[in-house]
Design an enzyme around this catalytic site. Structure first.
Site, short mmCIF file in Angstrom:
data_model
loop_
_atom_site.label_atom_id
_atom_site.label_comp_id
_atom_site.label_asym_id
_atom_site.label_seq_id
_atom_site.Cartn_x
_atom_site.Cartn_y
_atom_site.Cartn_z
N GLY A 183 0.77 -1.03 -0.04
CA GLY A 183 0.13 0.04 0.11
C GLY A 183 0.88 1.13 -0.05
O GLY A 183 1.93 1.26 0.61
N HIS A 231 -4.61 0.86 7.29
CA HIS A 231 -3.51 1.35 7.60
C HIS A 231 -3.02 2.59 6.47
O HIS A 231 -2.62 3.46 6.90
CB HIS A 231 -2.40 0.36 7.17
CG HIS A 231 -0.78 0.82 7.32
ND1 HIS A 231 0.00 0.54 8.25
CD2 HIS A 231 -0.14 1.80 6.34
CE1 HIS A 231 1.10 0.87 7.89
NE2 HIS A 231 1.23 1.70 7.10
N GLU A 232 -3.59 2.42 5.19
CA GLU A 232 -3.42 3.57 4.32
C GLU A 232 -4.29 4.74 4.69
O GLU A 232 -4.08 5.83 4.23
CB GLU A 232 -3.63 2.86 2.79
CG GLU A 232 -2.40 2.13 2.53
CD GLU A 232 -1.09 2.33 2.70
OE1 GLU A 232 -0.68 3.51 2.33
OE2 GLU A 232 -0.16 1.45 3.09
N GLN A 243 2.93 9.96 1.71
CA GLN A 243 4.17 9.23 1.78
C GLN A 243 5.08 9.57 0.69
O GLN A 243 6.19 9.18 0.56
CB GLN A 243 3.86 7.70 1.90
CG GLN A 243 3.28 7.25 3.08
CD GLN A 243 3.15 5.81 2.94
OE1 GLN A 243 2.21 5.15 2.43
NE2 GLN A 243 4.03 4.82 3.61
N HIS A 302 -2.94 7.06 6.83
CA HIS A 302 -1.82 8.02 6.33
C HIS A 302 -2.83 9.37 5.97
O HIS A 302 -2.29 10.31 5.99
CB HIS A 302 -1.28 7.40 5.13
CG HIS A 302 -0.08 6.59 5.70
ND1 HIS A 302 1.05 7.20 6.27
CD2 HIS A 302 0.29 5.39 5.40
CE1 HIS A 302 1.85 6.25 6.52
NE2 HIS A 302 1.42 4.95 6.08
N CYS A 310 5.76 -0.15 7.70
CA CYS A 310 5.67 1.05 7.01
C CYS A 310 6.56 1.54 6.22
O CYS A 310 7.78 1.66 6.51
CB CYS A 310 4.94 2.10 7.73
SG CYS A 310 4.46 3.61 6.82
N LEU A 311 6.38 1.73 4.77
CA LEU A 311 7.61 2.18 3.97
C LEU A 311 8.19 3.35 4.43
O LEU A 311 9.08 3.78 4.27
CB LEU A 311 7.02 2.53 2.54
CG LEU A 311 6.59 1.30 1.70
CD1 LEU A 311 6.03 1.58 0.52
CD2 LEU A 311 7.56 0.15 1.52
#
Length: 192
Positions: free
Chosen positions: A45, A148-149, A50, A152, A106-107
């Site tokens: 994702g 999760h996304e 991000q 963000h 997480c990235l």
């Protein structure tokens, strides 16, 4: 084009993102670049904050998770084979089911993974890349990735769900990430 992932510590990751309309400049290119970035970073994702955009846009590709499921084990995963979707101006309308733990990462917060509790089912209203309206319910791993996304675009990070002591124990690692004192195998941008 592969875009740099914004690292923990950048203010954009803590902003509530803004809705967009179909006239958003070069939206199709942005979405294509986000898919390329997601693939290059081996993520499931990616949200616009991000990549340093404070807009309500995120991508989910939970199908990657199911690529290595053994034949016969599909019953353990009610959401197999996963989804590959664009979510624009998303709004979660309902969460239900027993919260369950899963080791999330997480990235934007590389090399930190923690067990996070999330409800098993999410109902969400969103627009797709063609600005068609949808209201869908997802469960399992796919629901988790969506939540999760979605966090963000609400200015939240998965570490916000940790108990204060656990977060305090991670503070040195988080500081290293925000200072750029970390090596990753994808393109990152640090706030320094």
């Amino acid at each position: 084009m592969i875009l740099p992932i914004i690292a923990y510590g950048a203010p954009v990751l803590r902003k509530v993102a803004k809705d967009i309309d179909k006239d958003y400049p070069q939206l199709n290119k942005l979405i294509a670049d986000m898919w390329e970035t997601l693939q290059a970073s081996n993520g499931v994702g990616l949200a616009a904050p991000q990549i340093n955009r404070d807009i309500r846009l995120f991508l989910v590709d939970s199908s990657i998770i199911f690529e290595n499921v053994e034949e016969g084990d599909e019953d353990e995963f009610p959401d197999a084979p996963g989804i590959k979707k664009v979510f624009i101006n998303a709004k979660i309308t309902h969460l239900e089911g027993e919260p369950w733990p899963y080791n999330e990462g997480c990235l934007s917060i590389p090399k930190i993974r923690e067990d996070i509790m999330r409800p098993e089912t999410v109902t969400i209203e969103y627009l797709d890349e063609n600005f068609q309206q949808h209201k869908d319910t997802f469960n399992g791993i796919t629901a988790r990735v969506i939540q999760h996304e979605y966090d963000h675009i609400e200015g939240k990070l998965f570490i916000d769900y940790l108990k204060p002591l656990k977060k305090k124990l991670l503070q040195r690692k988080l500081n290293d990430i925000s200072r750029g004192n970390i090596q990753v195998d994808y393109k990152m941008q640090f706030s320094k």
